[in-house]
Design an enzyme around this catalytic site. Structure first.
Site, PDB file in Angstrom:
ATOM      1  N   CYS A   1     -41.484   5.434   6.495  1.00  0.00           N
ATOM      2  CA  CYS A   1     -40.343   6.051   7.175  1.00  0.00           C
ATOM      3  C   CYS A   1     -39.948   7.372   6.516  1.00  0.00           C
ATOM      4  O   CYS A   1     -40.437   7.748   5.462  1.00  0.00           O
ATOM      5  CB  CYS A   1     -39.160   5.089   7.171  1.00  0.00           C
ATOM      6  SG  CYS A   1     -38.465   4.840   5.534  1.00  0.00           S
TER       7      CYS A   1
ATOM      8  N   HIS B   1     -40.552  14.652   4.034  1.00  0.00           N
ATOM      9  CA  HIS B   1     -41.045  15.743   3.180  1.00  0.00           C
ATOM     10  C   HIS B   1     -40.295  17.025   3.519  1.00  0.00           C
ATOM     11  O   HIS B   1     -39.847  17.758   2.640  1.00  0.00           O
ATOM     12  CB  HIS B   1     -42.534  16.024   3.440  1.00  0.00           C
ATOM     13  CG  HIS B   1     -43.434  14.850   3.216  1.00  0.00           C
ATOM     14  ND1 HIS B   1     -44.589  14.678   3.927  1.00  0.00           N
ATOM     15  CD2 HIS B   1     -43.357  13.811   2.357  1.00  0.00           C
ATOM     16  CE1 HIS B   1     -45.185  13.571   3.520  1.00  0.00           C
ATOM     17  NE2 HIS B   1     -44.463  13.021   2.569  1.00  0.00           N
TER      18      HIS B   1
ATOM     19  N   ARG C   1     -44.705   3.544  -6.223  1.00  0.00           N
ATOM     20  CA  ARG C   1     -45.868   4.428  -6.369  1.00  0.00           C
ATOM     21  C   ARG C   1     -46.086   4.622  -7.859  1.00  0.00           C
ATOM     22  O   ARG C   1     -45.186   4.448  -8.657  1.00  0.00           O
ATOM     23  CB  ARG C   1     -45.616   5.788  -5.710  1.00  0.00           C
ATOM     24  CG  ARG C   1     -45.481   5.672  -4.221  1.00  0.00           C
ATOM     25  CD  ARG C   1     -45.573   7.021  -3.591  1.00  0.00           C
ATOM     26  NE  ARG C   1     -44.821   7.994  -4.341  1.00  0.00           N
ATOM     27  CZ  ARG C   1     -45.083   9.285  -4.336  1.00  0.00           C
ATOM     28  NH1 ARG C   1     -46.086   9.762  -3.660  1.00  0.00           N
ATOM     29  NH2 ARG C   1     -44.351  10.128  -5.014  1.00  0.00           N
TER      30      ARG C   1
ATOM     31  N   ALA D   1     -38.676   7.190   3.016  1.00  0.00           N
ATOM     32  CA  ALA D   1     -39.765   7.028   2.046  1.00  0.00           C
ATOM     33  C   ALA D   1     -40.361   8.386   1.686  1.00  0.00           C
ATOM     34  O   ALA D   1     -40.668   8.653   0.518  1.00  0.00           O
ATOM     35  CB  ALA D   1     -40.846   6.110   2.611  1.00  0.00           C
TER      36      ALA D   1
HETATM   37 FE1  CFM Z   1     -49.341  14.328   0.070  1.00  0.00          FE
HETATM   38 FE2  CFM Z   1     -50.703  12.363   0.510  1.00  0.00          FE
HETATM   39 FE3  CFM Z   1     -48.062  12.320   0.901  1.00  0.00          FE
HETATM   40 FE4  CFM Z   1     -49.078  12.459  -1.589  1.00  0.00          FE
HETATM   41 FE5  CFM Z   1     -48.928   9.781  -1.812  1.00  0.00          FE
HETATM   42 FE6  CFM Z   1     -50.559   9.711   0.301  1.00  0.00          FE
HETATM   43 FE7  CFM Z   1     -47.939   9.627   0.686  1.00  0.00          FE
HETATM   44 MO1  CFM Z   1     -49.180   7.577  -0.392  1.00  0.00          MO
HETATM   45  S1  CFM Z   1     -50.878  13.485  -1.222  1.00  0.00           S
HETATM   46  S2  CFM Z   1     -47.462  13.527  -0.677  1.00  0.00           S
HETATM   47  S3  CFM Z   1     -48.766  11.296  -3.370  1.00  0.00           S
HETATM   48  S4  CFM Z   1     -49.578  13.333   1.984  1.00  0.00           S
HETATM   49  S5  CFM Z   1     -50.727   8.746  -1.588  1.00  0.00           S
HETATM   50  S6  CFM Z   1     -52.243  11.014   1.036  1.00  0.00           S
HETATM   51  S7  CFM Z   1     -49.440   8.576   1.700  1.00  0.00           S
HETATM   52  S8  CFM Z   1     -47.289   8.636  -1.067  1.00  0.00           S
HETATM   53  S9  CFM Z   1     -46.556  10.909   1.719  1.00  0.00           S
END
Ligand code: CFM
Length: 540
Positions: free
Chosen positions: A59, A192, A93, A62
């Protein structure tokens, strides 16, 4: 490999869609492509998951709290919401951090939450939040406190930003909030974006103290999972490059605040951090380009590009020496690994950048990526940034604030843009990302937001030597007799970045694909398709 050539991807696609009702099949068909690297096609991505389909996604909360802000050690991150949201994002994580001394603040092992109860939902939770901030401040005395809104907070309308403003005045420290309710976007990707906006508005540029060093960079989109960031830091230091701030692996408030005092931004995970890269360029004139430290060759290429940006002959020489020596080590390591790995198949369905980056490592081991996809990436991560102007902004994306950033009248540095212009005329690429699809083989499958059902069909068809995804997928896949490598938490292995990381990865994959044990696995439902049980209940 011969068997693979006999499997027609068109037929696999048909089979993937066959079981769906026609409306759903039509929608999913746009997210499943048979790749042609010469003719990159449009892929449907960053749209809502169809209800009822088992998705891998997370989500918005997260993405904001867990992914981007989570790895910063000295901000107290308060989850404003029911305890479950805080609990499940607590140390889930494997971000690592290394305080410089024992007296340095580190809250990463803590979980802070307002623990909203029924009556707070009915009567509002602002007072409880203000009290939680006060309490956290009194106990820990942190330099900053961040508040993260969960779904119910958005629904009842608590004004977390007003509470933050008042707390900031009362306590005299930096307090700020993120409206990152889980439902705000179609996935963690929205989180993000919200996190990037908040970092720029509340932290970046607050402290003009320059860090010592000749060649200063920020590493954006590296979260120090399994110590990846440490491995990259070490390489930078060996070559003579100063890392001012990593967004956000092993970071501190001060690092963010001083992050505008660099010559260059390099971007590792494009999906999660491209917003900050663009905004820092608009505000401070700092150019950026994409790098990748997953894969030995990719690491060398990225390091050389950074050295060439600075154009210093000694730096270029040193970087080349360091990388060549490491490549030699990697090559002899690969010789031992390849007899086990060569020609084997891999599938990767992860996040928003790793499904692409990790293909490099498999290529180095002589393995073939037969199918890959992201959970929540956007078209530019698949097709390259050239498609950015064509991406339609839908209602879900419009829900996320776009902040307007202006040139900082004092801190904007024209000379960096002049250097960028000069280098660009010689073909040096900036603000670049070509995406995953141009680098994947002809006829490989590219699938966005893959469902659990689709993964099962793929595994049955191709029987890959390894499937890369996360913990939610791990045991279902392994019960099908295929080892699953977690690429979110690395199964407690790693680091996998840089040259040393590449060798760690080769070793771990060699172990997984080199054993026969997976052929002996039979899931219980294969041996005995129907499980019988009895349920008894006793009234208390
Ligand atoms: Fe970038 Fe990722 Fe992500 Fe990531 Fe991650 Fe991920 Fe993620 Mo899990 S590199 S920031 S540190 S998109 S492993 S492939 S899914 S937490 S949101």
């Amino acid at each position: 490999m011969k068997r693979i050539r006999e499997i027609k991807p068109e037929l696999v696609k048909e089979e993937l869609l066959e079981k769906y009702p026609s409306k759903i099949a039509k929608k999913r068909a746009k997210a499943i492509l048979i790749n042609d690297p010469e003719n990159v096609q449009e892929i449907q991505s960053n749209v809502r998951t169809i209800p009822g389909i088992i998705t891998q996604r997370g989500c918005t909360y997260a993405g904001c709290k867990g992914v981007v802000l989570g790895p910063t050690r000295d901000i107290i991150n308060i989850t404003h919401g029911p305890i479950g949201c805080g609990f499940y994002s607590w140390l889930t994580r494997r971000n690592q951090t290394k305080p410089e001394s024992d007296s340095d603040k580190n809250y990463m092992t803590y979980c802070f939450s307002t623990d909203m109860q029924d009556e707070n939902i009915v009567f509002g939770g602002e007072k409880k939040l203000a009290q939680a901030i006060r309490e956290a401040y009194e106990i820990f005395n942190p330099p900053a406190i961040a508040i993260f809104a969960t779904c119910p907070i958005g629904l009842i309308g608590d004004d977390i930003h007003q509470v933050a403003k008042e707390a900031k005045k009362e306590l005299g420290i930096n307090v700020f909030g993120f409206s990152c309710e889980g439902y705000r976007g179609v996935s963690q990707s929205a989180g993000h974006h919200i996190a990037n906006n908040g970092l720029l508005l509340n932290l970046v540029g607050n402290d003009d103290t320059p860090k010592e060093g000749t060649f200063k960079v920020n590493l954006l989109g590296e979260y120090n999972i399994g110590g990846d960031g440490f491995a990259i830091d070490k390489l930078f230091t060996e070559c003579g490059i100063t890392l001012v701030s990593t967004f956000s692996g092993n970071s501190t408030v001060q690092m963010f605040e001083q992050s505008h005092m660099v010559d260059l931004n390099v971007v590792m995970c494009h999906r999660s951090i491209n917003y900050i890269a663009d905004m820092m360029e608009d505000k401070y004139g700092i150019p950026w380009f994409k790098v990748n430290f997953i894969g030995a060759e990719a690491t060398k290429k990225s390091m050389m590009k950074i050295a060439e940006y600075f154009g210093d002959a000694d730096l270029i020489k040193k970087t080349k020496e360091v990388c060549d020596a490491k490549i030699k080590e990697v090559t002899s390591f690969l010789e031992k690994v390849k007899p086990t790995t060569e020609g084997k198949l891999a599938m990767l369905f992860v996040g928003g950048s790793r499904a692409h980056h990790y293909q490099e490592l498999f290529k180095e081991m002589g393995m073939k990526t037969i199918a890959a996809g992201y959970e929540f990436a956007h078209r530019d991560d698949y097709e390259g940034r050239a498609v950015l102007p064509d991406i339609k902004v839908d209602a879900d994306s419009r829900n996320i604030e776009e902040i307007s950033v202006e040139k900082d009248p004092v801190k904007y540095d024209e000379s960096k843009q002049q250097l960028k212009a000069k280098l660009s005329t010689n073909g040096f690429e900036f603000s670049d990302y070509d995406g995953m699809m141009p680098e994947m083989d002809h006829q490989s499958l590219v699938i966005d937001d893959i469902s659990h059902y689709e993964s099962e069909v793929l595994i049955k068809k191709y029987k890959p030597a390894v499937f890369c995804a996360g913990i939610k997928e791990k045991y279902a896949v392994q019960k099908m007799g295929v080892p699953l490598k977690q690429l979110h938490s690395y199964d407690y292995g790693g680091p996998y970045a840089s040259f040393e990381g590449a060798m760690n990865f080769y070793r771990d994959i060699q172990r997984m694909v080199g054993t026969n044990i997976w052929n002996l696995v039979k899931a219980p439902w294969v041996e005995e398709p129907e499980l019988m049980g009895e349920v008894t209940s006793e009234a208390v």
